[in-house]
Design a protein around this motif. Structure first.
Motif, short mmCIF file in Angstrom:
data_model
loop_
_atom_site.label_atom_id
_atom_site.label_comp_id
_atom_site.label_asym_id
_atom_site.label_seq_id
_atom_site.Cartn_x
_atom_site.Cartn_y
_atom_site.Cartn_z
N ASP A 124 0.83 -1.21 0.00
CA ASP A 124 0.00 0.00 0.00
C ASP A 124 0.87 1.25 0.00
O ASP A 124 1.95 1.28 0.59
N TYR A 125 0.34 2.30 -0.65
CA TYR A 125 0.86 3.66 -0.48
C TYR A 125 -0.22 4.35 0.34
O TYR A 125 -1.23 4.82 -0.21
N SER A 136 -1.82 -1.85 -4.31
CA SER A 136 -1.36 -1.13 -5.50
C SER A 136 -0.23 -1.85 -6.21
O SER A 136 0.89 -1.96 -5.68
N ALA A 137 -0.50 -2.31 -7.42
CA ALA A 137 0.55 -2.93 -8.23
C ALA A 137 1.64 -1.93 -8.57
O ALA A 137 2.83 -2.26 -8.59
N ALA A 138 1.24 -0.69 -8.86
CA ALA A 138 2.23 0.33 -9.23
C ALA A 138 3.19 0.61 -8.08
O ALA A 138 4.41 0.63 -8.27
N ASP A 139 2.65 0.84 -6.90
CA ASP A 139 3.52 1.13 -5.76
C ASP A 139 4.34 -0.09 -5.35
O ASP A 139 5.47 0.04 -4.87
N PHE A 148 -3.23 -0.01 -12.68
CA PHE A 148 -2.46 1.23 -12.56
C PHE A 148 -3.39 2.43 -12.62
O PHE A 148 -4.57 2.30 -12.97
N HIS A 149 -2.87 3.60 -12.31
CA HIS A 149 -3.62 4.85 -12.40
C HIS A 149 -3.11 5.78 -13.49
O HIS A 149 -3.87 6.33 -14.27
N THR A 150 -1.81 6.00 -13.51
CA THR A 150 -1.24 7.06 -14.34
C THR A 150 -0.31 6.48 -15.40
O THR A 150 0.14 5.33 -15.30
N PRO A 151 0.03 7.28 -16.44
CA PRO A 151 0.87 6.75 -17.53
C PRO A 151 2.18 6.15 -17.06
O PRO A 151 2.59 5.08 -17.51
N ASN A 152 2.88 6.84 -16.12
CA ASN A 152 4.19 6.34 -15.71
C ASN A 152 4.10 5.03 -14.96
O ASN A 152 5.05 4.24 -14.94
N HIS A 153 2.94 4.76 -14.31
CA HIS A 153 2.79 3.49 -13.59
C HIS A 153 3.00 2.28 -14.50
O HIS A 153 3.55 1.26 -14.08
#
Length: 465
Positions: free
Chosen positions: A2-3, A10-13, A63-68
Motif C-alpha cells: 500500500d501507499y 497497489s501494483a504500481a507502488d 495502474f492509475h497514471t501513464p508512468n505506472h
C-alpha cells in the motif's frame, strides 16, 4: 503493498518497492557471492521470497497514471530474469503494457510532462527495460528526454515545472534525481548509444554540473549509490565536460511550450495556462497574466501559440453567453436536477486577444491587442516575488505577499536579490480588481497592474538593468 496516503493493494507502488528490492539484491549478488556468508545467504533468500510474492501482485494488478505502466513493466521484465519459472506469465503481462505504445514523443516529452518528477521515473523504467532486454529502443526514450530536459533548466540551475500535469507543477527543484541517469548515458560505450552518441558530451557535462552543484549547496547526495555500485561503467566514469546548455531555443508544438535561454535571462511561453509567460533572470522569476473578468472567464488563456524569429505570438478568444429557456419543458423544477447541457446558449459578444512577445537584448517586450467587445476592463498583471524592493522617482517600498499596486505611468524599478529589473511604461485607465468569485489570487507574490479598457493596444517591457 500500500501507499497509505491514497493507493491500496497497489501494483504500481509494489513495482516501485520492487525496484529497490531488486537493486539491493543485485548489490548482494555482486559483492557477496553465494556461500561466502550464511547470514547473507539467509538475507538473499528473504529478498527472493518478498520479490516473488510482489511479482504475483504486480502481474495481476492495475495502474492509475501513464508512468505506472512502465514501472510495472520494468518490474515484470526484471522478475522474469530473476525467476525463470515465472518468466512466461510475467513477460506476457509486460507485452500487454508494451502493446499500448510508450508515450515518449520525438522531442523527448512523456505524457505527464512532469519535468520535476515523473520524467525521471519513466527514464528509470526505460533504463531497466534496456538492461533486461538489450533493446536500444528503450535507450532512445531516455536519451531524447534527457536532451529535452536540458532545455528545461533555468539560469539558476532549477527545473522549470510550470507546464507539468502532475503535483510537481510550479515547484522549484534542482535536477538531482537526474544525476545518475545522465551519468548512465554518459558512461555507455559509443556503440551502445548509436545515433544518440552525439549527446554524450552534454550528458557528461550535465551529470558533472548536477553533482558539483549538489556538493556546493551542501545538500544530501542524490539517492543512487546502489545504482552506481551495480554498474561498473558508471562507477569508473571520469568527467570530461561541465555545465548545462549556455543558450537554447526550443519550441514544443505538441504541448504548446516555447523555451528560450539567452545570455542573461530565460523565458517560457505556454499555451493553455493563465500564467502564460515566465521570465527569469538569475534566481528571480516573474510571470505575466491578463485578467479579463468576462462572463465565466477570469483570465486570458491562450489557445494558440506560434513561434516567431524573435519570440512568439499567443492568441485566445473569450465569449459572452447566456442560457436560453428549454425548448421543451424539463421533467423537474429543481434547478440542480436539470440537465443544463441541453440548453441552447446565446453568444452575445466575443473578445479576441493577441499577445506578441519580442525578445530584446536585455529582456522582453509584450504587445497586447484586442478585438471585439468594447469597454471590458483588462488587467495586465506582472507577478513578482514577495520581498522585492520597488522604486521610482516618487517612492520606495518593499513588496508584500498578496498585495499589489496599479502602475499608472512611467517605469518601475524592481530589485530582487542580485537582479535589477525595469517594468513599464505603466497605464491605469481603471481600478477594477476583478469579480466577486473565482479570481486567481497571487497570494505568494506581489502583483503590479497596468489596467486598460478594450479596445486596447498596449506595449510594456521588462528589462534587466
Amino acid at each position: 503493498l500500500d501507499y497509505p496516503t491514497c493507493n491500496f493493494n497497489s501494483a504500481a507502488d509494489t513495482s516501485f518497492c520492487f525496484k529497490r528490492l531488486f537493486a539491493a539484491y543485485r548489490v548482494l549478488e555482486l559483492y557477496e557471492p553465494a556461500g561466502a556468508d550464511k547470514l547473507v545467504d539467509t538475507l538473499r533468500e528473504k529478498y527472493r521470497f518478498v520479490m516473488r510474492r510482489s511479482l504475483e501482485m504486480i502481474r495481476t494488478g492495475g495502474f492509475h497514471t501513464p508512468n505506472h505502466r512502465w514501472g510495472i513493466t520494468a518490474a515484470l521484465m526484471q522478475g522474469a530474469g530473476l525467476f525463470p519459472d515465472l518468466a512466461p506469465e510475467l513477460m506476457a503481462r509486460a507485452g500487454q503494457y508494451l502493446a499500448e505504445g510508450i508515450d515518449g514523443s520525438a522531442d523527448g516529452e512523456y505524457a505527464e510532462r512532469s519535468t520535476g518528477n515523473y520524467n525521471a521515473v519513466v527514464n528509470n523504467a526505460m533504463m531497466a527495460m534496456y538492461e533486461e532486454s538489450g533493446d536500444p529502443d528503450y535507450l532512445g526514450y531516455v536519451a531524447r528526454n534527457l536532451h529535452m530536459m536540458l532545455t528545461y533548466i533555468d539560469p539558476d540551475g532549477t527545473i522549470f515545472t510550470q507546464n507539468s500535469t502532475r503535483q510537481d507543477q510550479g515547484k522549484a527543484d534542482y535536477p538531482d534525481k537526474y544525476f545518475y541517469q545522465y551519468l548512465f548515458m554518459a558512461s555507455l560505450p559509443e556503440e551502445k548509444l548509436g545515433e544518440y552518441g552525439k549527446y554524450r558530451g552534454e550528458f557528461d557535462a550535465a551529470a558533472h554540473r548536477i553533482i558539483r552543484d549538489n556538493q556546493e549547496r551542501g545538500d544530501l547526495a542524490p539517492d543512487c549509490l546502489h545504482i552506481i555500485m551495480a554498474n561498473e561503467e558508471m562507477e569508473n566514469h571520469e568527467f570530461t565536460h561541465y555545465g548545462f546548455l549556455e543558450t537554447y531555443r526550443k519550441f514544443y508544438p505538441h504541448s504548446g511550450v516555447l523555451r528560450v535561454k539567452k545570455e542573461g535571462y530565460s523565458y517560457t511561453a505556454i499555451r493553455g495556462k493563465s500564467a502564460f509567460l515566465f521570465f527569469q533572470a538569475g534566481e528571480t522569476r516573474t510571470y505575466f497574466k491578463i485578467g479579463e473578468s468576462y462572463c465565466d472567464v477570469r483570465n486570458f488563456i491562450p489557445s494558440e501559440i506560434q513561434e516567431t524569429e524573435d519570440g512568439c505570438i499567443l492568441k485566445g478568444q473569450a465569449k459572452g453567453w447566456y442560457y436560453l429557456p428549454f425548448e421543451t419543458a424539463p421533467d423537474t423544477s429543481d434547478w440542480w436536477a436539470m440537465d443544463h447541457t441541453k440548453r441552447e446558449k446565446l453568444i452575445s459578444s466575443h473578445l479576441d486577444l493577441t499577445v506578441t512577445v519580442k525578445e530584446l537584448s536585455d529582456g522582453l517586450e509584450l504587445s497586447v491587442k484586442t478585438e471585439g467587445l468594447d469597454r471590458l476592463p483588462l488587467r495586465f498583471e506582472t507577478c513578482i516575488p514577495a520581498g522585492a524592493v520597488l522604486e521610482n522617482s516618487h517612492f520606495w517600498m518593499k513588496a508584500a505577499a498578496g498585495e499589489g499596486m496599479i502602475l499608472r505611468e512611467g517605469e518601475l524599478k524592481i530589485h530582487c536579490g542580485n537582479e535589477n529589473l525595469t517594468l513599464g511604461p505603466g497605464f491605469g485607465e481603471h481600478e477594477f480588481q476583478g469579480h466577486y468569485s473565482g479570481e486567481e489570487l497571487n497570494t505568494d507574490g506581489y502583483t503590479v497592474y497596468c489596467n486598460a479598457y478594450t479596445p486596447a493596444e498596449k506595449t510594456i517591457y521588462l528589462k534587466i538593468f
